[in-house]
Design a protein around this motif. Structure first.
Motif, short mmCIF file in Angstrom:
data_model
loop_
_atom_site.label_atom_id
_atom_site.label_comp_id
_atom_site.label_asym_id
_atom_site.label_seq_id
_atom_site.Cartn_x
_atom_site.Cartn_y
_atom_site.Cartn_z
N ARG A 1 44.39 47.34 28.10
CA ARG A 1 45.13 46.29 28.79
C ARG A 1 44.62 44.93 28.35
O ARG A 1 43.42 44.77 28.08
N VAL A 2 45.52 43.94 28.37
CA VAL A 2 45.08 42.54 28.27
C VAL A 2 44.55 42.17 29.64
O VAL A 2 45.15 42.53 30.66
N PRO B 1 44.03 39.07 32.02
CA PRO B 1 44.16 37.65 32.29
C PRO B 1 43.34 37.30 33.54
O PRO B 1 43.45 37.97 34.56
N THR B 2 42.48 36.30 33.44
CA THR B 2 41.71 35.88 34.62
C THR B 2 41.31 34.41 34.44
O THR B 2 41.97 33.69 33.68
N LYS C 1 42.36 34.76 28.78
CA LYS C 1 42.83 36.13 28.56
C LYS C 1 42.03 36.75 27.42
O LYS C 1 41.37 36.03 26.66
N LYS D 1 40.71 50.01 29.17
CA LYS D 1 40.78 49.88 30.64
C LYS D 1 39.43 50.24 31.28
O LYS D 1 39.03 49.64 32.25
N MET E 1 37.12 47.37 31.91
CA MET E 1 37.66 46.23 32.65
C MET E 1 36.66 45.60 33.62
O MET E 1 36.49 44.39 33.64
N TRP E 2 35.97 46.44 34.40
CA TRP E 2 35.06 45.89 35.41
C TRP E 2 33.85 45.23 34.76
O TRP E 2 33.40 44.17 35.21
N MET F 1 35.03 41.93 33.51
CA MET F 1 35.21 40.99 34.63
C MET F 1 33.86 40.44 35.09
O MET F 1 33.73 39.26 35.41
N LYS G 1 32.87 36.53 35.20
CA LYS G 1 32.54 35.87 36.47
C LYS G 1 31.22 35.08 36.38
O LYS G 1 31.01 34.13 37.14
N ILE H 1 48.88 33.03 35.84
CA ILE H 1 47.99 33.15 34.68
C ILE H 1 48.10 34.49 33.97
O ILE H 1 47.49 34.70 32.94
N HIS H 2 48.90 35.42 34.52
CA HIS H 2 49.06 36.74 33.89
C HIS H 2 49.94 36.64 32.65
O HIS H 2 50.66 35.67 32.44
N ASN H 3 49.88 37.70 31.83
CA ASN H 3 50.66 37.73 30.60
C ASN H 3 52.01 38.42 30.84
O ASN H 3 52.23 39.00 31.89
N THR I 1 50.80 34.00 28.45
CA THR I 1 50.56 33.84 29.89
C THR I 1 51.42 32.66 30.36
O THR I 1 51.93 31.88 29.54
N ARG J 1 45.31 40.96 40.90
CA ARG J 1 44.51 39.74 40.78
C ARG J 1 43.39 39.71 41.83
O ARG J 1 42.24 39.42 41.53
N GLU K 1 39.24 40.09 41.50
CA GLU K 1 38.35 39.05 42.03
C GLU K 1 37.44 39.57 43.13
O GLU K 1 36.71 38.79 43.74
#
Lengths: 124, 410
Positions: A51-52, A54-55, A70, A77, A80-81, A84, A88, B48-50, B62, B173, B177
């Motif tokens: 996956r892409v 985006p954050t 992004k 996948k 991912m965490w 992230m 962060k 902000i998502h693609n 995005t 999202r 977060e």
């Protein structure tokens, strides 16, 4: 032989794709995709879904507190965490340019974390 | 009072307004965009998502990237941008439009206008949910703004009511977060958002989608503490004994968008059912000099559609300035199982580009008839109300108009 039903996430059309595989997991046929991106997605999805992401990344001394970012390519996948958590903990100094690389080759995935907007420096 | 003059006045600097400004400027007229916030881009800035731009820019972008690309296109000598201004009233007789600004009241005299004010989220108050006035209840767009622009999370544990795309995207999202999203509830027996979003926003994170389920009551002392939900039958009556409770501090609503037409509703015709501005296939409203485009007309699935509808509006608004006459107009009738259709009127100066939603999930073909003759027929497919169909019929193919009807056939 087994079949997997997928909904493509490459674009909003959301093609319903059927992937036919033999018992060893070798892909025999892909049906229902309307473009080549869908085929690539399906091939990848049954092996190691990507996956892409985006954050946002925190900005120091910017007119905005955050800059949207992004991954330049889809990343596994399962990472991912972990990705992230790295994002962060990251901050970037304003000004930020669109396309600016904020983290290069994150977790050796080959994808960079890049800014998707501009953030100007705050006037003090 | 400060006075401006322009040829084409564009109300709103989002996707539709920027599209309109671009195409109007290409006709060589002077264009002025008036925008409520301080920047161009509208709601794209917080999305902000693609997933944007595949049709329009032929690449996946995005929201902020899509807005940025468009901003570059509208930075032209004959496009003026006035920010932080709010539409106050339209003086039809003199084609003068009044705005409030930080400098006070201002007026712009124009020759034609494109109204591109977008849509607003259906508010919590309209749902008439029993319970106290607790904090912790947000619309999805507000939660998105807090999370993506203001660096604040709405809470710790959330339920999402409504399975519209913004709700699904916010489920992912908020999870990324660090919030716990317990479930997405949908009152209808089918989802409101796109399949791809159910896949990548809910399934990827094991967030349950509970269909035919709605919120019955909210409880809490000051802050939201508990939400009671229940299942509904086909008539949307609550099934006794299906009630269950969720201990959450946040309720996010994604229950639809309503076209934003209040400032213009006494000037042009409004569709009483959808509250969108009624336009023809040139995006012309019931007033010859006023055009409209984007989510203030009909709520679209894709921003790419919004941009291209904006371009049609802007081009025709510029042609009006140059003295082009409008065409003959014909009403388009809705046949079997057609929920939303835009435009509602065909102008014989243009091709017929249609955006259609079915009323109920259905399998079959979409057809367009001119009199008894079928002028368009889609492939047989499964259609959902959440997925907008889009196609174009050339003017030449239509010929003499004997009455246009759109319907779903088996």
């Amino acid at each position: 032989m087994k079949e997997v039903d997928l909904t493509c996430v490459q674009c909003p059309l959301g093609c319903k794709i059927k992937v036919k595989m033999d018992d060893a997991g070798v892909v025999l046929d892909i049906l229902g995709n309307r473009c080549n991106r869908g085929k690539e997605y399906a091939m990848q999805e049954v092996v190691d879904p990507k996956r892409v992401i985006p954050t946002n990344v925190k900005v120091l001394n910017g007119v905005d507190e955050l800059v949207s970012v992004k991954t330049t390519n889809p990343v596994p996948k399962r990472l991912m965490w972990e990705i992230m958590n790295i994002i962060k903990e990251t901050t970037v100094e304003a000004p930020v340019k669109i396309g600016q690389v904020i983290i290069k080759d994150i977790l050796k995935t080959g994808a960079d974390i890049v800014a998707t907007r501009e953030v100007e420096k705050v006037n003090k | 009072m400060k006075k401006y003059e322009t040829d084409v006045l564009v109300i709103g600097g989002g996707a539709a307004g920027m599209g309109a400004a671009l195409s109007a400027s290409e006709e060589g007229v002077k264009v002025t965009i008036v925008e409520r916030t301080e920047r161009l881009g509208g709601i794209l800035n917080q999305c902000i998502h693609n997933g944007f731009g595949l049709h329009f820019f032929k690449e996946e972008l995005t929201g902020p990237e899509y807005a940025f690309k468009f901003k570059k296109l509208v930075q032209k000598d004959n496009i003026e941008f006035l920010s932080n201004r709010f539409l106050y009233k339209i003086d039809e007789e003199n084609k003068e439009v009044y705005f409030t600004s930080t400098e006070g009241m201002e007026v712009i005299k124009c020759k034609s206008m494109v109204y591109a004010a977008g849509a607003r989220e259906r508010p919590y108050g309209s749902l008439l949910v029993p319970g106290g006035r607790v904090s912790g209840i947000y619309t999805a767009g507000v939660a998105q703004r807090l999370t993506n622009l203001e660096n604040r999370l709405p809470g710790k544990k959330a339920l999402i009511l409504g399975s519209g795309d913004i709700g699904l995207i916010m489920a992912r999202r908020l999870t990324l977060e660090g919030m716990k999203v317990e479930a997405v509830l949908e009152r209808m027996p089918y989802p409101g958002g796109l399949e791809r979003n159910i896949n990548q926003c809910l399934n990827d994170f094991n967030i349950p989608l509970l269909l035919s389920t709605t919120v019955l009551e909210v409880r809490g002392n000051g802050r939201l503490e508990e939400v009671i939900v229940g299942q509904v039958d086909e008539n949307y009556n609550v099934i006794k004994g299906s009630e269950r409770s969720y201990a959450v501090d946040t309720l996010i609503l994604s229950v639809g968008l309503v076209p934003s037409t209040t400032p213009i509703m006494h000037v042009v015709d409004i569709n009483p059912r959808t509250r969108g501005v009624v336009v023809d296939s040139q995006m012309r409203t019931s007033k010859d000099w006023i055009f409209a485009a984007g989510n203030c007309v009909v709520v679209y699935d894709l921003v790419d559609y919004v941009s291209s509808e904006g371009q049609i509006a802007g081009k025709n608004a510029a042609k009006y300035v140059k003295g082009e006459e409008k065409g003959n107009r014909y009403e388009i009738k809705k046949g079997r199982n057609i929920g939303i259709i835009n435009p509602l009127i065909y102008s014989d100066k243009s091709d017929l580009e249609l955006y259609i939603r079915v009323s109920k999930p259905d399998t079959g073909k979409l057809v367009v008839k001119n009199g008894d003759e079928i002028v368009y027929q889609s492939k047989e497919s499964n259609l959902l109300p959440s997925e907008m169909e889009h196609f174009k019929i050339k003017k030449e193919k239509l010929g003499e108009i004997k009455g246009l009807t759109v319907e779903m056939i088996k």
